[in-house]
Design a protein around this motif. Sequence first.
Motif, PDB file in Angstrom:
ATOM      1  N   ARG A  83       5.310 -83.733   6.637  1.00  0.00           N
ATOM      2  CA  ARG A  83       3.873 -83.932   6.806  1.00  0.00           C
ATOM      3  C   ARG A  83       3.317 -84.808   5.713  1.00  0.00           C
ATOM      4  O   ARG A  83       3.854 -84.847   4.610  1.00  0.00           O
ATOM      5  N   GLY A 116       2.432 -90.607   3.692  1.00  0.00           N
ATOM      6  CA  GLY A 116       3.380 -91.261   2.787  1.00  0.00           C
ATOM      7  C   GLY A 116       4.788 -90.712   2.982  1.00  0.00           C
ATOM      8  O   GLY A 116       5.755 -91.478   3.104  1.00  0.00           O
ATOM      9  N   ILE A 165       5.937 -89.248   5.615  1.00  0.00           N
ATOM     10  CA  ILE A 165       6.392 -89.650   6.956  1.00  0.00           C
ATOM     11  C   ILE A 165       6.974 -91.066   6.894  1.00  0.00           C
ATOM     12  O   ILE A 165       8.039 -91.337   7.450  1.00  0.00           O
ATOM     13  N   CYS A 215      -6.702 -80.675   3.110  1.00  0.00           N
ATOM     14  CA  CYS A 215      -5.335 -80.887   3.589  1.00  0.00           C
ATOM     15  C   CYS A 215      -4.359 -81.026   2.418  1.00  0.00           C
ATOM     16  O   CYS A 215      -4.570 -80.412   1.344  1.00  0.00           O
ATOM     17  N   SER A 252      -2.522 -84.022   0.519  1.00  0.00           N
ATOM     18  CA  SER A 252      -2.246 -85.448   0.327  1.00  0.00           C
ATOM     19  C   SER A 252      -1.595 -85.667  -1.029  1.00  0.00           C
ATOM     20  O   SER A 252      -2.139 -85.285  -2.063  1.00  0.00           O
ATOM     21  N   GLU A 253      -0.434 -86.325  -1.009  1.00  0.00           N
ATOM     22  CA  GLU A 253       0.271 -86.629  -2.266  1.00  0.00           C
ATOM     23  C   GLU A 253      -0.605 -87.487  -3.184  1.00  0.00           C
ATOM     24  O   GLU A 253      -0.607 -87.290  -4.405  1.00  0.00           O
ATOM     25  N   GLY A 284      -6.869 -87.821   0.973  1.00  0.00           N
ATOM     26  CA  GLY A 284      -5.943 -88.900   1.289  1.00  0.00           C
ATOM     27  C   GLY A 284      -6.355 -89.579   2.581  1.00  0.00           C
ATOM     28  O   GLY A 284      -7.464 -89.362   3.083  1.00  0.00           O
ATOM     29  N   ALA A 285      -5.449 -90.390   3.114  1.00  0.00           N
ATOM     30  CA  ALA A 285      -5.715 -91.051   4.407  1.00  0.00           C
ATOM     31  C   ALA A 285      -4.410 -91.274   5.150  1.00  0.00           C
ATOM     32  O   ALA A 285      -3.373 -91.533   4.546  1.00  0.00           O
ATOM     33  N   ASP A 286      -4.502 -91.179   6.461  1.00  0.00           N
ATOM     34  CA  ASP A 286      -3.368 -91.542   7.325  1.00  0.00           C
ATOM     35  C   ASP A 286      -3.471 -92.989   7.725  1.00  0.00           C
ATOM     36  O   ASP A 286      -2.461 -93.637   8.002  1.00  0.00           O
TER      37      ASP A 286
END
Length: 301
Positions: free
Chosen positions: A4, A7, A9, A117, A119-120, A184-186
């Motif tokens: 998940r 990054g 992914i 969520c 997010s790294e 973060g962002a996808d």
Amino acid sequence: MRIRGAGRIARASVKALEDFGTALDVKSGTEFINKVKEAGEFLKNARPTAVSLPNAVNYVLTNLDKECQCTVDVPVLKDSLKKYCEKFITRSESAIERIGLIGSNRIQDGDIILTHCNSESAIAIILAAFKQKKNIKVFCTETRPKMQGLLTSSKLAKEGIDVTLIIDSAARFYMNRVNVVVVGADAISVNGAIVNKIGTSMMALAAKESRSRFIVAAESYKISPKTFYGELIPIEERPHEEVVTKDWYAMNECVKIANPAFDITPPEYIDLIVTEYGVFPPQAILLLFKEIYGSIDIINQ
Ligand code: RUB
């Protein structure tokens, strides 16, 4: 969903591509390239919203294509595949580290942060600020339905940060105590809108209302080239089993269940996008996009 975060992914995809290519038993360079491309296309469809995935795969395939113009020797092509996959992974890891350092300049001593969520990149900013001995507190939303907030809160707490886990719908209740939201962002659209875990846009609304800063932490490979040509970023719809139990559903089959995994936060709600190249107001992300893609014909990627 075993891997998940956009990054992770992206890195897992190029690693899979590398493993696939290394194990291929083929007679010609053309056959090798065709099989690797086929696998790349398959990988690209694994998670539709995380643009990092096609961007990572395209980075490897584009470079491999260039090598193919010089050689059709299979062992040489296998080495090239390995080289570009490893290059992407290294660049991705160092991008996250740089985002942490750059973004931490925007965190002040005494800040109360909210993150959503897992997010790294957002975590990198929070950890870097904490390591600089800034006195910070963090609210983590649990992030229904997959509860990625449990991962984030556990990681930050283990580092020694003062963390409070809250349910998603408590975000506005606590927002007046929060100085800065870091997510973060996808995917990032060229107009500066970002796509991130469902609920992000609601947090951005609440942040704007209470005049809290809203920072997005994202590597440059989250920018979606297709949005330059007007395409929309698809929002992944996930199964209803993530929302309700099988037993409940069996008794209530006439209830429709919607489970979008991501939502869109418009640029007006974002103060800054922190990338490995520096800090951009969302409306200026196009400059970074042009710097990265230049005049390449990106529409075919
Ligand atoms: C994860 C999620 C993360 C972004 C950014 O969703 O929305 O906020 O992917 O993460 P999911 P990172 O768990 O459905 O993949 O900064 O680690 O790329």
